[in-house]
Each structure stands twice: as structure tokens, then as C-alpha cells.
Design a protein around this motif. Structure first.
Motif, PDB file in Angstrom:
ATOM      1  N   GLU A 206       0.830  -1.207   0.000  1.00  0.00           N
ATOM      2  CA  GLU A 206       0.000   0.000   0.000  1.00  0.00           C
ATOM      3  C   GLU A 206       0.865   1.258   0.000  1.00  0.00           C
ATOM      4  O   GLU A 206       0.506   2.270  -0.617  1.00  0.00           O
ATOM      5  CB  GLU A 206      -0.933  -0.013   1.217  1.00  0.00           C
ATOM      6  N   ASP A 210       0.668   4.161  -2.836  1.00  0.00           N
ATOM      7  CA  ASP A 210       0.498   5.560  -2.445  1.00  0.00           C
ATOM      8  C   ASP A 210       1.594   6.433  -3.046  1.00  0.00           C
ATOM      9  O   ASP A 210       1.324   7.531  -3.550  1.00  0.00           O
ATOM     10  CB  ASP A 210       0.503   5.663  -0.920  1.00  0.00           C
ATOM     11  N   LYS A 214       0.953   9.508  -5.917  1.00  0.00           N
ATOM     12  CA  LYS A 214       1.324  10.895  -5.598  1.00  0.00           C
ATOM     13  C   LYS A 214       2.407  11.425  -6.537  1.00  0.00           C
ATOM     14  O   LYS A 214       2.808  12.584  -6.422  1.00  0.00           O
ATOM     15  CB  LYS A 214       1.807  10.987  -4.150  1.00  0.00           C
TER      16      LYS A 214
END
Length: 280
Positions: A206, A210, A214
Motif C-alpha cells: 500500500e 500511495d 502521488k
């Protein structure tokens, strides 16, 4: 740390997924006459003997490639990879050889292409050098593969496939691998990047997701195949790939491959997914 040896795991279910995808990507690259760079950050030994003590100690290949090699009902998308492994073993009555990622790339690179292989392990680098000795346009370096990738992009011909496949001996490797692709993408946004990862702790995966979402990276496909449900216990329960700029048909090809892997390698707990994590 340099303790990891892929020879223990060669041909396991994670290799089957990773190498079937790599085969499809490289086959796609050769459809154009223009040359390309193949860059492999953690190359390993290049080729593995399944009869040696490492492979026999774990026997992981028996629950991976060995369960597929003789099958006659293979989906079309899996056939190129299985044919490649069969061809390498054509002079043997049994499954004796299994290719690492350089062993697969060698079957596709042409005179106009070049392979750039990085490996730090002192034993594996010697195997890799020996394996690559008669491979024209191959360049083997015992140096940091992350830096090696960044130093080679963009390639002069503006076409390239980058495989980042670290051992993840250190937790830092999860985000370091993502950052390497993010930084390489800033220099070479049209390249195809393949990042392999193990599913050991879900939160580490995860964190990678992420970090990608981003970033400036676009057109990112995530594929995952898990033999078992996530657990807090130690050990790899599944495997996955992040693929930047995948060939246009790769997602539909994975829709053929993954159910077949579950049916032939998996169990009632096994599951898989393909998703466009970041749009084009």
C-alpha cells in the motif's frame, strides 16, 4: 546484506507471473524494427539449474513452472513463455533449466538491441558474466542497479524496457524501487517499467501504491496473484507487478493468464487482480 540467492526460488509461482509478463512485453518491443534498451537492475545469475542443491532444497519450482510445462490447455497469452522454457530444455528429458530475467531477454534481443545487466552478489555476478559471455550487445556490471537504471535513461534510441526486481532484504527497498522508477520516468516518460514485488506485509504494498499515485507517473497497471490470503505471519503469500506504459493488450492477456494460474497453481484461498492504478 547480499545474502539473497534467487536460485532457491527459481521457477516458483512468482517467477511464472513475472516472467510471463516480461516475455509478452519483450515480444511486443520486437514488433518494431527500431532497437531498444533492456535494463535489468537486479539480474541474478541469468540461468538456473533446477537440479542443483539450491532449487532442490526448496523445491519451489515444483509448485510453479513444473506444473505448467507439460500442459496442453495453456491460454494463448501464456504460450510464448512456456514455449521459451521448453525450448531451453529441448535437449533434456526433464525440466533442467529455468531462465532468470536475463535468460528471457537474451531470447528477444536482436543486433539493434542492447541489454544492460546489474548484479551485486559476488557469486551471482560471476555466473551472470559467464552466461553473458557470448551474448552480443550485453553489458554486465557489478554495481548498484538503482543507480544503473538512472544512469542509462533515456536510451539513445528512446525505446526501453526497465525491470526492477530487488530481493527486498531491506524494507527500504519497497519505496526505493518506486522512487527509482519515478525519477527515471522524469527523464524517460515513454519507457516501459516493470517493478516486481512480493506480498509479505500488505501495508508495504500500500505504501508503494500511495507513492506512485502521488507521483507524476502515468499509465500504471498493477497486477497481483496471491496463493494465500494476507497474513501477519512471516513469508510471501503472493506476488505482484507495477507496469508503467504496458503494451496496449497486456491487460486483456493477464485476464487469460491469471485465472489459469489460480486453477493450476492455486487453491481455494488464491486470488488475483488487474487494475489500472493510474490512468494514461
Amino acid at each position: 546484506m547480499l545474502s539473497y540467492r534467487h536460485a532457491f526460488h527459481a521457477g516458483n509461482f512468482a517467477d511464472v507471473l513475472k516472467h510471463s509478463v516480461l516475455t509478452l512485453v519483450l515480444e511486443y518491443m520486437t514488433r518494431k524494427e527500431k532497437g531498444f534498451y533492456y535494463i535489468d537492475s537486479h539480474s541474478g545469475a541469468g540461468m538456473y539449474q533446477l537440479a542443483d542443491e539450491y532449487a532442490q532444497k526448496t523445491g519451489e519450482y515444483k509448485d510453479g513452472i513444473a506444473k505448467l510445462i507439460g500442459n496442453n490447455d495453456l491460454p494463448e497469452a501464456l504460450q510464448p513463455f512456456i514455449d521459451l522454457v521448453k525450448d531451453l530444455n529441448r535437449e533434456s528429458d526433464e525440466l533442467a533449466l529455468y531462465p532468470g530475467s536475463p535468460g528471457i531477454a537474451r531470447q528477444f534481443t536482436r543486433r539493434q538491441d542492447s541489454a544492460h545487466l546489474f548484479e551485486l552478489h559476488p557469486t551471482d555476478i560471476e555466473h551472470l558474466k559467464e552466461y553473458s559471455q557470448r551474448w552480443n550487445k550485453s553489458h554486465v556490471k557489478q554495481s548498484d542497479g538503482y543507480q544503473g537504471v538512472l544512469g542509462l535513461v533515456p536510451p539513445p534510441n528512446r525505446r526501453g524496457v526497465v525491470l526492477i526486481d530487488p530481493p527486498y532484504e531491506l524494507k527500504e527497498d519497497y519505496l526505493k524501487a518506486v522512487r527509482t522508477i519515478v525519477n527515471a520516468y522524469k527523464k524517460f516518460a515513454t519507457g516501459t517499467y516493470i517493478l516486481w514485488y512480493p506480498v509479505v506485509k500488505r501495508e508495504l504494498v500500500e505504501q508503494m501504491q500511495d507513492a506512485f499515485t502521488k507521483s507524476e507517473v502515468r499509465n500504471l497497471l498493477q497486477v497481483e496473484y496471491c496463493q494465500q490470503a494476507d497474513t501477519d505471519e512471516y513469508g510471501m503469500t503472493g506476488t505482484g507487478l507495477f507496469i508503467v506504459n504496458p503494451p496496449w493488450q497486456l491487460s486483456s492477456q493477464l485476464d487469460e493468464i491469471l485465472p489459469y494460474l489460480k486453477a493450476n497453481l492455486g487453491n481455494s484461498e488464491s486470488q488475483y487482480s488487474v487494475k489500472q492504478l493510474i490512468a494514461e
